[in-house]
Design a protein around this motif. Structure first.
Motif: not given
Ligand SMILES: [Mn+2]
Ligand SMILES: [Mn+2]
Ligand SMILES: [Mn+2]
Ligand SMILES: [Mn+2]
Ligand SMILES: [Mn+2]
Ligand SMILES: [Mn+2]
Ligand SMILES: [Mn+2]
Ligand SMILES: [Mn+2]
Ligand SMILES: [Mn+2]
Ligand SMILES: [Mn+2]
Ligand SMILES: [Mn+2]
Ligand SMILES: [Mn+2]
Lengths: 326, 326, 326, 326, 326, 326
Positions: D124, D145, D147, D151, D165, D240
């Motif tokens: 990532h 995002h 995920d 992050d 990441h 992700d």
């Molecule tokens: Mn990620």
């Protein structure tokens, strides 16, 4: 890839419930792994071996190096299916398999003799039942034991039961089922408790050929040493798949690095099974645990080939002795 | 299969925080793979090697060919756990591991000497830290480097850092850590940038034994050539698992077809470690990347066996020199 | 990925030989699978679960939905290692594990109470030993049994032993270890011998929540139904990984399609463990058989998460009840 | 299954050395995983994603639910190959990728605008370079995002480098590349250091939609919440693969159980990308690590489908806005 | 691991639509497996071989034992991509591939000669098209056929079509494409219908070297026997990956245990391709089926290496004959 | 795990050579995959499905939700083995399977009716032969087609043959075998050539239920919509395993992300097969390709369960209609 998977597409009869069924060679599965000491899963060995034998098509199974097609010959070969075995109790399972093996050995060949017993394991402990059955017909036999391990260990070392896949040859000796001076280990390379293990093993009547010995003797030398030992005996050949290197046969419970290859093993099996003075009365292929095999199923292929090679030699010798297809 | 997985069920002490702990042999993991050039994953090597060693039970680890049980002997062996290492920065990781290896080497054996350092990698770069630590105690050592690759490449060829798993032996030479006339590569078969690679390598003090050389020399010949080279030296033995053929050890980052088998390697290791004039001061097993291993975990088994064979030779020689269990 | 693999990097003490060791929560592995009826391999469950828990780092294990970090709290949690268990005899193994679990339950918490018993299986049969030990301290408990299967089957249906992973809850009932009117099955979807199985099960004191019931009730409804049943009881929570769909948890011995997802299970576990009137006294996670897991080890991850979620609820409730870190 | 594997059989130009090349959408691989904290291997993500896209044949890629074939439309889509990136140094790699992404973004569409940047990761961390490049053209963007993880963690928590990441969105915020009041996390379920992580995240301008929220809101509700947040913004969509449940996408480095399914994700992506006021300027698919994928390559299939769904929405909106094939 | 995967990172031109393109060596994929008799999947062979060749980097591909870098030499090598082939009809596919191979062979080398044809299979049947094309340029060629199988079987034995991966060499003979007195099988070990298969094979002009023959002859002896046979001929080298032992190359459709290792094969290939009187005009690598390969992709690595070794010999001989890089 | 693997341990008769054999339900394998467009391997589907059914033990197969044990009921169920089929020619194979299916359908039930045909595929193309056979007995049937794909595509789009696994429903329509106004697709989510595909499909008499429709309708709504469509018809139920999400059924040739789960499918199948006005006359389970399945064999388990659920409904309805065990 089609059809209900019997071994090599051979005819299936559930022999245990058909006492009058005749055959020269009986294949029978022993799906059992409770006597395993490390990675279990050999209970699926019979299924894996049958799947691995599917490219052995009777019409195209001529073994060029042996000079015979074992599936199109004088020999009537039957896949007897599997012995129903509990996984919950080693003792009960031993009783079940003993009784089943004995039942198989009471069958007759078409010409009235006793059949060759071929067991698809299962962990190695299943040999004890098989030897009891073979012994009933043939008396004491010499065991040719392909294995990375001794399997003659004293039951005292094991917790919970004397009957394990590391002790059953010791038990077989105590029961008087096998020779006490003409057995052979081939492919040996296990670690030991100590050198006493070897002394005990020698006392039980075993000769040891280590895995690395082939580098000095060659396959030919290994054959000679084994044939020398077995000459004139009735022989039970037991093949633990862990004889092979883990690269060749990863699908097994107690792998030991540094083993033999199938090119070596094919030569050795051919040499022994076609040797003049070696009389085969039973065999098994054990310790195939498909959960640890790779995607290409190479362990199962190797195991199925071991059966093919041994049967090739056995049938060839019958042919040379004048047996003819009915 | 039970218990917290230390290597071969050996006792665990986190040695890095126990400076007064004594041991004859220190096993320590170096979970690091940022210096890998192709398939990463060797950071899980220590875990895989410990899992692969679980059938090495101290009470039953007698090595029949070496004649010793390395885990039940004069030698106190400790699994020191793993070095905490960042994966984000090679430079920082190098500093971390150097400091940890040096810390381990300041420990004493029960009899007041320096312990044998045994590292479970990690990618091959970890040897640089290990050699720094060994060098502090023993001065320049000869390196016996089992590998498909040279690992003496000039850092100029690499982008981003001089510290990689292909250059660290070059760096070790520049730092003066290792001999410049008695090192050996064994199992070599990598492609090169050009023949200049070999000229550079020779200048750095290396003898090269190629993978195919064993077909001409035999394992015995390989041993002789290596022992001849190492005789009288303090030796650090480094074993990159890619020495082995990918069929034998698929679980690695930069596999090269055409390698050695474990049957060959066991013979070679036995020959060298029991040779009279070769004094081992450290070893490692590196580049085991379990994500690429097969379901039977054969790479991890092979790696764990390498440790077992080397320790067998080391402990045997101690025994012959009169060392006794306390 | 570094370090000797204890569960969630928690401190390891081999509690069985350290009777004076205190802890609020004891994790202990029970590597046993001889009571398995189909695919064996759960003996490697403890190793797999510990590996699967390695991303549970105490310093960063705050469970946002429960509002607690179970590994940084009032609770002293110890990984007690594994119980040494034979695989050769179910009866002996049952005796071994009963004795070990009882030994664990004689330990005290730092404040003098009884610890929470958390077992890492092993096949499901291990619950019998655990319930014997819990019963000794707490008397009859209600069992919250997550499973695709009943596990209350009559031992008569099984050949070789009464003690199997399909009968042990029946045995527990006969031994009087568990409630006969407040147990719950959750996630059930097994095929039966016949509807008599359900009648027997009801008579043994069980309520059944089927896998498909969640489609009608929602996770919230499932929680309510369970909490209603368990309210005011001491509860032992047993989680058979086959509760989950085979897509979510392929690594198990008797998978049944059509199971729950981890998103559902996390909600349900949170709901129950944080419910006011439910008092947890023990738990287990069983039937993780890594040989059948996929390369991404998703079964082990799921199993480790089940432990994390249950401990989160348990620790949170302690916190709410005023317990504080020492 | 035939042909050199470009993404979806799209034409390949190595755009980095062809500055005058035009395209509406640039696909580019970023084979990098040195910023990974657990299981590495995402460096092979671009290869896996291209292989996983091979059943996306331009002539038969009509997306019935979106009503468009993104590969047979007004949009010129080019597979630009991969950015050459070192694995040995995060810092150098960041510089390399930043420069490459910026180079891509200086290309023009056939009609003179700026192309949509589509990155095939890689871990990532590669988003930081992508955001720098997008920011140069579009100024601050809102990040959507997807995920399991935040992050946005503070680089202080990481050893060795700030660029990982888990931190790169924090860095992107500090560099002023992204909005500080309109970003969204979707699919979140990671464990935390503590609730402070959420406070920091909120301060950095993020809204959090947890994985379990979909059980309450439905996919439709999730879309509404996200669109509400992004309305009127230029949006960079980052996906992700660990957003998905490990059962759906096992091939990733830091899997978290309890994630979304592709059926849910397809609905959500369709809803957002076809929403009127959301203007997409870039996207990525990251963290596909094929060494952990299963034999059926389901992770790669899912990742390739994410690209297909996003491109479908993007091209559809262009079509609705009157863009026509040349 | 980066970049669009052409074989060994070589330049890609889709030669079939670029008739004026010149090259000394043309690599072309033939993704076809409908002529397979057991496990299909070789249609993915070209993709697997290209992936398996990614560590063959032109700048670092110096073959130390051959003394040449085939990718940095006088030879212009082009990856021509794949032939579009239907899987639904063997007959149509044969027509498609014949036409494509012939088209490739009409291309010229930069110096006006005919290129070396290198095919990435596909199942073995693809050789028929290749031989037709080679025959058009070179007339009858001698075939050096590495294989566990004969592949000269009479089409009568097959149901449905004469064109299969077991009969195409028989067909090639009937079409007069190949020599009828100088072909060689190497690595043979298949079971037969009967000894008649060998008689037919001999009549078709074949010499047979069995897999086990290497144990008697050594690799050197195998080379001599082959070179003796091929001396003075134009030679087409065909390499069925099942020549290798299943341990070395599990990823194939009709594996046969007891094969050669890559260490042996590398020696043999080097010996033959650098032999003075053997003139290579084409080669193929066939039967790589990645679905059966293991996680470490060892079959693909082996296949890619076969290409590398053959090209090394071919380019070396050109170099010795005075060819120079342009 | 023991015994020759017939489906669910049912008795095996090779019905094709036993014309007088009676049965209420005939299971027959069709090991064929030459009509596959992407990943081949469904020829091993019958073997995989039989292995996956081994935990369906007749004595313990009571389906609690349907209220019946299909294997212990009025219905005589026979595993007829596999149809011998060539893989080399689709046309010939179609003729072979048509003839075999017709032969099966000429058999009688013990009470003189026509049996239910249950085919274990094989790729989906095998339905054409099955429909021909069913049509001969029952006339036009309505097809309930679970699939991610349409399979009604115009053969013009395919190169080499009209008979593929994407066109056979189109062919069945043209041959007049099936209804032109009452068929249903369920689980659809494939990409299209264009919206024309849907128009063609509608003209061929199909209703389409998309994969995502279940999110709006619920399983119950899906059942209602299907039953409404099929009411009063003779119905052939065809289940392409790719109906399921790739996470649930990775082992298939053309996986499409975003599919149904087995929990949903079990509900739907139960609803339909027990619906009053739906008369089932045949079924199949197709596209199981075990080479792509995972180690836990979840695809095979799911496929075997589909058969179990459909048979449960079929047998239950017979029971309700007064059929009794003989
Ligand atoms: Mn990620
Ligand atoms: Mn044994
Ligand atoms: Mn053994
Ligand atoms: Mn190295
Ligand atoms: Mn190396
Ligand atoms: Mn259970
Ligand atoms: Mn269960
Ligand atoms: Mn993430
Ligand atoms: Mn061939
Ligand atoms: Mn072949
Ligand atoms: Mn279909
Ligand atoms: Mn389909």
């Amino acid at each position: 890839y089609g059809g209900i998977n019997t071994f090599a597409h051979l005819p299936h009869v559930f022999c245990l419930s058909q006492p009058s069924e005749t055959f020269d060679i009986a294949l029978i599965g022993a799906p059992f792994d409770t006597a395993t000491s490390y990675r279990p899963g050999a209970r699926f060995g019979p299924r894996a071996l049958r799947a691995g034998s599917q490219r052995q098509i009777p019409a195209a199974s001529y073994n060029a190096l042996t000079g015979v097609n074992p599936y199109a010959s004088w020999a009537k070969i039957t896949d007897c299916g599997d012995i129903p075995l509990t996984s919950f109790s080693s003792e009960l399972a031993l009783a079940q398999m003993t009784s089943a093996f004995e039942e198989i050995m009471t069958h007759k060949t078409p010409s009235g003799g006793s059949p060759l017993l071929v067991t698809l394991g299962g962990d190695h402990s299943i040999i004890l039942g098989a030897l009891r059955a073979v012994n009933k017909i043939h008396g004491q036999v010499a065991v040719l034991h392909f294995d990375a391990h001794l399997d003659t260990w004293d039951p005292r070392f094991y917790v919970g039961t004397p009957f394990t896949h590391g002790t059953m040859l010791n038990l077989a000796g105590r029961e008087g089922l096998i020779s006490n001076n003409s057995n052979v280990h081939a492919g040996l390379r296990t670690a030991l408790v100590g050198m006493g293990d070897y002394r005990d093993d020698t006392e039980q009547g075993w000769l040891r050929i280590g895995s690395e010995d082939i580098d000095d003797l060659g396959a030919k030398g290994v054959v000679e040493k084994i044939v020398q030992r077995l000459k004139g005996k009735k022989v039970y050949l037991s093949f633990d798949i862990d004889t092979l290197d883990p690269a060749v046969a990863p699908g097994t419970g107690t792998p030991e690095v540094g083993g033999w290859t199938m090119r070596e093993v094919k030569r050795i099996l051919r040499g022994i099974t076609t040797a003049e003075d070696v009389e085969l009365v039973g065999m098994d292929i054990v310790e195939v645990a498909p959960a640890y095999d790779n995607q290409g199923e190479i362990t199962a292929l190797a195991g199925a080939q071991v059966v093919f090679e041994v049967l090739s030699g056995y049938v060839k010798k019958g042919e040379l002795a004048g047996k003819k297809a009915a």
